[in-house]
Design an enzyme around this catalytic site. Structure first.
Site, PDB file in Angstrom:
ATOM      1  N   ASP A   1       0.844  -1.073   0.013  1.00 28.10           N
ATOM      2  CA  ASP A   1       0.051   0.010  -0.075  1.00 28.10           C
ATOM      3  C   ASP A   1       0.864   1.320   0.205  1.00 28.10           C
ATOM      4  OD1 ASP A   1      -2.023   1.821   0.243  1.00 28.10           O
ATOM      5  OD2 ASP A   1      -2.172   1.547   2.387  1.00 28.10           O
TER       6      ASP A   1
ATOM      7  N   ASP B   1      -2.154   6.318  -4.757  1.00 28.81           N
ATOM      8  CA  ASP B   1      -2.119   5.260  -3.923  1.00 28.81           C
ATOM      9  C   ASP B   1      -2.726   3.910  -4.194  1.00 28.81           C
ATOM     10  OD1 ASP B   1      -2.781   3.867  -1.521  1.00 28.81           O
ATOM     11  OD2 ASP B   1      -4.590   5.131  -1.093  1.00 28.81           O
TER      12      ASP B   1
END
Length: 418
Positions: free
Chosen positions: A126, A305
């Site tokens: 992530d 992201d």
């Protein structure tokens, strides 16, 4: 909303021209390490339609993650991150049946090794957060089905006697104890790496909802809840990678994370680089957002992201974009900030970074039908009222490009897929 002019001017020296990256452009080899990653989606039912209950909170979860990082930044540095002016910092109350079950609709995860002797774990990679956590051996039944990290079984584990708590908008948390230990990814080994050993997982991290064991953040140290270097930064500090960058390739088959460089077989042409204006997140900008040849937005701040499914923007701008798409409608019955589009959607959508335009495929923008056989589908662009001129660019865009995160030069690069 544009970035403050002082921030723009400060970043101008970092702006790079489009840089050729053909396979033979450098006579010195830069060995990298390829980590296969798999996709697990909680967004779809067995019949291929969208699980509309999972849409609840799809747009608010990434924004909550940004808030958490901004809080950590202030604790770590004593200063307020510039993005704090773009995000409403008060946490929303949960509405409806929103739980951590929809923590992420899509997850890209792979294997790491932790401890001495090394033991395998799977993690969600992530770029929107900076910490590594795993289910601990003393975790309650919420961790059932996951591989547990047992610090007592590792000779290199050290208890930092510090706790951690990751909070979400519905009141759910991941709580635990901080340790340092050895972490290895495809032979790249970081020693004395700070990680969290969870004593409690909320329902969204149960095995049926969250198949990886834990999560590995790949943003910058300044937004670490632990206040510690992320794993890739530790690898850099300990001289374990030749190039201080990593690349992501997302596909239905053959997806990978490449550490210490990029995989030249997976992209073509040139990288287009945009600077990270302010470290913490991979925070940059896009020049424009174009729909069917019409520029709807110009110069807009964005976080890149990999842990977010949709592209998410402020409500007014998102509405302007859907106004350009025939048949698009707001669909609050499926969740805050959700819109539907005709399943026949084929409207050209493009994002421009540093004067280079990249297309968003209709197949990635169209998340799928709201029910089996329906002619109405869910759009890949979501809205959040708590964003002010800040966007979060997730997998709906990233599946269309090869993305490199360049730590050494504090920039993000995009290239067309091979």
């Amino acid at each position: 909303m544009h970035l403050p002019i002082a921030l723009v001017l400060a970043a101008l020296p970092l702006l790079a021209m489009t840089v050729p990256v053909t396979e033979n452009s450098d006579l010195t080899p830069h060995p990298g390490f390829s980590i296969p990653i798999a996709k697990r989606s909680n967004l779809y039912l067995a019949d291929g339609s969208v699980n509309t209950t999972k849409l609840q909170g799809m747009t608010t979860r990434p924004v909550d993650k940004v808030r958490r990082g901004l809080d950590a930044y202030k604790r770590n540095t004593g200063a307020t991150h510039p993005l704090a002016h773009n995000v409403k910092m008060s946490i929303k109350r949960a509405t409806g049946n929103v739980s951590l079950t929809d923590f992420e609709a899509d997850l890209w995860y792979g294997e790491i090794m932790v401890g001495t002797p090394l033991k395998p774990f799977t993690v969600d990679f992530d770029t929107g957060s900076s910490d590594l956590f795993l289910p601990g051996s003393n975790c309650d039944s919420s961790c059932a089905g996951h591989t547990a990290y047992n610090p007592r079984s590792s000779s290199t584990s050290r208890d930092l006697h510090e706790t951690f708590s990751l909070a979400y908008a519905d009141g759910s948390t991941v709580d635990g104890e901080q340790y340092t230990d050895t972490v290895s990814i495809d032979g790249l080994t970081a020693t004395k790496q700070t990680l969290g050993s969870a004593t409690e997982y909320s329902t969204g991290f149960e095995d049926s909802q969250f198949p990886p064991d834990g999560l590995l953040g790949m943003a910058f140290q300044s937004i670490s809840v632990y206040g510690a270097p992320p794993v890739f930064q530790t690898l850099i500090d300990q001289g374990k990678v030749t190039q201080q960058e990593f690349g992501f390739y997302f596909a239905e088959d053959g997806s990978e994370l490449y550490l210490g460089g990029t995989n030249t077989a997976l992209y073509s042409g040139s990288f287009t680089y945009v600077p990270v204006f302010f470290q913490g997140y991979w925070m940059t900008y896009f020049d424009s957002f174009t729909v069917n040849g019409v520029e709807v937005l110009s110069f807009t701040t964005a976080i890149i992201d990999t842990g977010t499914t949709q592209i998410i923007g402020d409500s007014s701008s998102v509405q302007l974009i859907y106004d350009q798409i025939d048949g698009a409608e707001a669909a609050p019955e499926y969740g805050d900030g959700i819109y539907t589009i005709p399943c026949t959607f084929d409207t050209p959508i493009e994002l421009t970074f540093n004067d280079v335009t990249f297309s968003v495929s209709p197949s990635t923008f169209n998340l799928g039908p709201v029910a089996q056989g329906s002619s109405t589908c869910v759009g890949g662009l979501g809205a959040d009222d708590d964003l002010y001129g800040l966007w979060i660019v997730g997998d709906v865009f990233l599946q269309n490009v090869y993305t490199v995160f360049d730590v050494a030069n504090s920039q993000v690069g995009f290239a067309n897929l091979a």
